[in-house]
Design a protein around this motif. Structure first.
Motif: not given
Length: 336
Positions: A115-140
């Motif tokens: 599993s991957i713990p909940l987190h905000n993308e690139m919060a380990y940096s002083s700069s980050w994306p304000m938006k992040i999008g996910f696209f499901c191509v194939e469902v597990a």
């Protein structure tokens, strides 16, 4: 009546009547948008309703676009560009990913059983994306959900004493590259030129040192523990101490690593900004709050999940079978 004399009047259908909205759960995260009529071009609709979508994203933190007949990565990229024209390259990397098309990447390529713990993308940096999008191509075949959680609620639930210490001291991320235990520096910085790495580090305030034979790199960077959303003014919990800290590893993995390397040589670790230790119990409590706030829903092929990266954290559940979820990041933001 002369048919030629009849003037044609355009039929105007309001944007609101083209879609319908609902919520998956009582938390109202995410807002679900589906077509109310057939044949809607989602990218065009987004472009014509960008301001309204921004308002919804600020309010709810996440929007799920469903049943719009999206098929390939190009469909996904066009939709992201419609809501935010500036896409981001994944340059200062924390996890393994592959580039699919343009600035569209695979989601984190960790083993399916992890599993991957909940987190905000690139919060380990002083700069980050304000938006992040996910696209499901194939469902597990089973599992593989992308849990999400409201970063505003996480901030509110963290005990005051923990907040105070993190706010005062911030978070220091220590990374060691080139030992064969994690990503090498060439992958992280997307270059094989040491001078480019050094310039990048100087520009963003990362301390660096070349170790051993000169091909191993150690970096230290002190970053925010919390942040204020530049548009909404909301205070959010915004760091990845719980991901980088050695306590995030499974017990057997952690013990095996510490049997062969010193603590300071671990591939990655997190401390308070002054270099002092963060107690395992503190990070365990923070992790528990994340999961208490987590919202999960089953993916459907063609889904796009758009998140405000500061307002909403995300993760990944273990899965069985083949799964393909793509990622695109947009709107670079920097504290500087």
């Amino acid at each position: 009546m002369n048919i030629k004399s009849i003037k044609r009047k355009p039929i105007i259908v309001s944007s609101e009547k083209l879609i319908k909205t609902e919520f998956i759960n009582e938390q109202k995260l995410p807002l679900v948008i589906q077509p109310a009529v057939d044949g809607i071009d989602l990218a065009a609709w987004i472009a014509n309703n960008r301001q309204w979508l921004e308002t919804q994203l600020f309010q709810y933190g996440g929007i799920l676009f469903r049943n719009f007949n999206l098929i390939n990565p190009e469909d996904f990229q066009v939709c992201i560009q419609a809501i935010s024209s500036e896409l981001i390259e994944y340059s200062y990397r924390s996890t393994p990913r592959s580039q699919v098309s343009g600035k569209i990447y695979t989601s984190t390529e960790y083993p399916p059983a992890e599993s991957i713990p909940l987190h905000n993308e690139m919060a380990y940096s002083s700069s980050w994306p304000m938006k992040i999008g996910f696209f499901c191509v194939e469902v597990a075949e089973k599992g593989g959900e992308t849990p999400i959680a409201d970063s505003r609620k996480i901030w509110q639930r963290i005990p005051p004493k923990i907040k105070e210490e993190f706010i005062e001291k911030k978070v220091m991320y220590v990374r060691n590259y080139g030992q064969g235990l994690d990503l090498d520096w060439e992958t992280v910085f997307q270059t094989n030129q040491k001078s480019e790495v050094e310039n990048y580090c100087r520009n963003v305030g990362i301390e660096f040192a070349w170790l051993a034979d000169g091909n191993q790199l150690r970096t230290r960077q002190v970053c925010q523990a919390v942040a204020i959303h530049p548009q909404t003014g909301d205070m959010v919990w915004f760091n990845q101490a719980h991901l980088f800290h050695v306590s995030s590893l499974k017990t057997e993995v952690r013990e095996s690593l510490l049997a062969i390397v010193k603590t300071e040589d671990l591939p990655r670790n997190a401390y308070y900004g002054d270099g002092s230790e963060i107690a395992n119990s503190v990070l365990a409590e923070i992790n528990e709050i994340y999961w208490q706030e987590a919202v999960m829903f089953p993916w459907q092929a063609g889904d796009i999940l758009m998140l405000d990266n500061m307002l909403t954290a995300h993760g990944r559940q273990p899965f069985v079978g083949s799964r393909q979820v793509l990622v695109g990041m947009a709107e670079p933001y920097s504290l500087d």
